[in-house]
Structures are given as C-alpha cells and as structure tokens.
Design a protein around this motif. Structure first.
Motif, PDB file in Angstrom:
ATOM      1  N   LYS A   1     -13.267 -39.077  -4.549  1.00 30.92           N
ATOM      2  CA  LYS A   1     -13.554 -39.839  -5.671  1.00 30.92           C
ATOM      3  C   LYS A   1     -13.921 -39.987  -5.862  1.00 30.92           C
ATOM      4  N   CYS A   2     -12.912 -40.911  -7.400  1.00 26.76           N
ATOM      5  CA  CYS A   2     -13.042 -41.092  -8.608  1.00 26.76           C
ATOM      6  C   CYS A   2     -14.762 -41.196  -9.034  1.00 26.76           C
ATOM      7  N   VAL A   3     -14.588 -40.078 -10.415  1.00 29.31           N
ATOM      8  CA  VAL A   3     -16.101 -40.001 -10.696  1.00 29.31           C
ATOM      9  C   VAL A   3     -16.143 -40.710 -13.085  1.00 29.31           C
TER      10      VAL A   3
ATOM     11  N   ALA B   1      -4.348 -37.896 -10.845  1.00 32.36           N
ATOM     12  CA  ALA B   1      -3.858 -38.358  -9.725  1.00 32.36           C
ATOM     13  C   ALA B   1      -4.171 -39.898  -9.227  1.00 32.36           C
ATOM     14  N   CYS B   2      -5.392 -40.216  -9.505  1.00 32.70           N
ATOM     15  CA  CYS B   2      -5.315 -41.336  -8.814  1.00 32.70           C
ATOM     16  C   CYS B   2      -5.326 -42.448  -9.525  1.00 32.70           C
ATOM     17  N   GLY B   3      -4.853 -42.130 -10.483  1.00 30.91           N
ATOM     18  CA  GLY B   3      -4.402 -44.148 -11.244  1.00 30.91           C
ATOM     19  C   GLY B   3      -4.874 -44.211 -12.157  1.00 30.91           C
TER      20      GLY B   3
ATOM     21  N   THR C   1     -10.072 -43.245 -16.647  1.00 26.30           N
ATOM     22  CA  THR C   1     -11.322 -43.702 -16.817  1.00 26.30           C
ATOM     23  C   THR C   1     -11.679 -42.276 -16.173  1.00 26.30           C
ATOM     24  N   CYS C   2     -10.987 -41.254 -15.049  1.00 25.73           N
ATOM     25  CA  CYS C   2     -11.670 -41.038 -14.322  1.00 25.73           C
ATOM     26  C   CYS C   2     -12.517 -39.578 -14.414  1.00 25.73           C
ATOM     27  N   LEU C   3     -13.150 -38.575 -14.491  1.00 26.30           N
ATOM     28  CA  LEU C   3     -13.123 -37.421 -15.334  1.00 26.30           C
ATOM     29  C   LEU C   3     -13.120 -36.478 -14.136  1.00 26.30           C
TER      30      LEU C   3
ATOM     31  N   PHE D   1     -10.947 -33.182  -9.683  1.00 22.48           N
ATOM     32  CA  PHE D   1      -9.646 -32.835  -8.454  1.00 22.48           C
ATOM     33  C   PHE D   1      -8.586 -34.353  -8.559  1.00 22.48           C
ATOM     34  N   HIS D   2      -8.978 -34.447  -9.982  1.00 23.76           N
ATOM     35  CA  HIS D   2      -7.813 -35.776 -10.241  1.00 23.76           C
ATOM     36  C   HIS D   2      -6.821 -35.854 -10.837  1.00 23.76           C
ATOM     37  N   LEU D   3      -6.850 -34.624 -12.057  1.00 24.65           N
ATOM     38  CA  LEU D   3      -6.762 -34.425 -13.022  1.00 24.65           C
ATOM     39  C   LEU D   3      -5.468 -33.094 -13.265  1.00 24.65           C
TER      40      LEU D   3
END
Ligand SMILES: [Zn+2]
Ligand SMILES: [Zn+2]
Length: 302
Positions: free
Chosen positions: A174-176, A224-226, A229-231, A234-236
């Motif tokens: 889940k993006c944050v 990684a999520c594209g 704006t995501c924080l 896990f996606h960085l």
C-alpha cells in the motif's frame, strides 16, 4: 504480558507484513527508472508498533538526538520532528514532537506524537519511573552495512496527540501519502512550499534517510510503485547517481552560482580562500573545493 509476548513473536518474523523478508516483497516496476540503472532491493526492514527504531546510519548527539539537513528549513531539523511532520501532520505554534517511548534516538512514528510542555513534563516523569527501562523483546536488525536498534520500551505514554492522524504502519502492498504536504514543481512532495526540486527537498528523500539508509545528495531515489508522491519506504530505492554532479550543484545550489567575476577571483590564487569566501558571501569550503578542482583540471571552467 502473554498477549504482548505472542504478538511480538508473531510480528517480528518475516512474512506477516510488518517484517517481510526481502524475497517476499513485491517489486512493481512501473516507475521511470533512469536508463541504464538497475533497481536495487528496498532496504527497509519494517517497523514494529511496540519497538523503537534507531538506525546507526544517522549520527547522534550525546543525548541520542539526530538531525537531518533540510534545505527548506535553512539548516538541520531533528529526525523525530521530521518523522512527525512527514507522517502524522504539520506542527504549528507551540507544538512539540514528543516520544511516547522516552527514547530520544527513536523515530518510529508509532512512538511519536504532537504535544506541548505539559505533556513533555508528564512523559519525563513517566519514563523516570519505569524500571527496568527496557523489555526483553528488543531486536537489532541488519540493514545493509548498518544496523537498526529496536529496543522494547516497557512504558509508552498515553498522552493525547494534538494531531488527529494515527499512523497506519508501512506495508509493502500500500502506498503512503500525506495530504498536508506541498507539491514540488516536478511532482514530488515537500514539507514547505518552495521553488526547489524534489531531487533536493523531496519528502520521499527524507523518508528514505529516516527509514531505509544513508543517502548522498547525488543519489537518485526512485519509487518502485511509480507514484512520486508516495512516502512508503518499502517502495523507495536508490536507482543511481546524478550523472553530472557539477551540473546538479549549479542547478540546485546557490553556492555554486557564482558570477564570472567571482569565479575569476577564485581562480586567482594570490588571495586566501577565507578572504575570498567572505567577500563573495559563500562558504569557505566552496572556494577550497573549486580551487582543488582548478588545480586538478586548470582548463576546465569550474
Ligand atoms: Zn521508540
Ligand atoms: Zn508507493
């Protein structure tokens, strides 16, 4: 106590979302990854609601506090304060970023809240009275070449937060996003409205430094999520380095924007670096490093 023990045992091992193993993490690949760079595995090891989060890649004061450079605040800002502003909400007026765990080294958002002097005083009394200070479920996790100390505080303050937002943990799927942050002109998010690039003041870069690992200003942090704006740590990941550090500095750092006259003064080795720095209103290190470059490559227009 048995309930606590069971919960900790269940959560701290790999595949439940709080501490997923690297192999199990999904790696969406929709992001504009710079050509030629190979995405690296995210280095975030996860947060536990009951354990502190104190990584060794951040240097600390004797009291345990740590600071990050924040250009938009013209200096440095405490890591735990940044964690509150990035993930819980904006701090205003007399708002203080306070630790529920009483551990100055910790910036686990589960252990942070916004309060004032009165709450701070009560928390101090609370933590002075907790003996022994740490429980037996603390962990130390390896994160790349560093460690994250995750001691187990026996007592967490229950003071009400001035911010209504509750931290919802980071999970791989889940993006944050933090709605109160300001957009940068290039699509990222930032803590204050500035005209600077997300490559410099991006909120995602601060999150990376707080939770993933050390970050050099020339490192490129990708999503990684594209979603820029995501924080979610896990996606960085670091996808590469700025191809031309000098161009990057000229573009983003006013210390590097010197007039032709200023550059000529620096190139004239007859005068001391400190005097020239004073005259030009730049940091002495700027003059010293430009002179070092000139000595190395006298024909390059540094
Ligand atoms: Zn803590
Ligand atoms: Zn995301």
């Amino acid at each position: 106590m048995h309930r606590v023990r069971r919960r900790l045992r269940n959560n701290r091992l790999s595949s439940d979302g709080a501490f997923p193993s690297t192999k199990e993490r999904p790696m969406p690949t929709t992001h504009p990854i710079p050509p030629g760079s190979e995405p690296l595995q995210p280095s975030f090891i996860g947060l536990h609601p009951e354990l502190c989060f104190a990584p060794t890649w951040l240097s600390r004061t004797q009291r345990g506090y740590t600071s990050l450079t924040a250009k938009e605040f013209s200096g440095t800002t405490c890591a735990h304060r940044l964690a509150v502003m990035l993930l819980l909400g904006p701090l205003e007026g007399t708002d203080m970023a306070l630790h529920r765990c009483g551990n100055a080294s910790c910036h686990n958002p589960f252990h942070l809240y916004a309060g004032g002097d009165a709450e701070n005083r009560r928390d101090k009394l609370l933590h002075q009275g907790s003996h022994p200070r740490w429980g037996m479920f603390g962990l130390t996790r390896l994160a790349g070449r560093h460690h994250v100390h995750m001691p187990h505080p026996l007592v967490l303050s229950k003071e009400a937060s001035r911010l209504s937002m509750n931290f919802d943990n980071f999970t791989p799927g889940k993006c944050v996003r933090s709605a109160w942050l300001h957009p940068t002109y290039d699509g990222f998010r930032q803590l204050r409205a500035t005209a600077m690039s997300g490559e410099v003041v991006g909120a995602h870069r601060k999150v990376y430094t707080l939770f993933n690992g050390p970050l050099d200003k020339y490192d490129i942090v990708s999503h990684a999520c594209g979603d820029p704006t995501c924080l979610n740590p896990f996606h960085l990941f670091i996808s590469g380095r700025q191809p031309c550090p000098r161009d990057f500095d000229v573009k983003h750092d006013k210390r590097f924007r010197l007039s032709a006259e200023g550059l000529a003064m620096i190139a004239d080795f007859g005068k001391g670096s400190a005097d020239i720095a004073k005259e030009l209103g730049v940091h002495p290190q700027t003059v010293v490093s430009r002179r070092a470059n000139l000595r190395r490559s006298p024909n390059t227009s540094w």
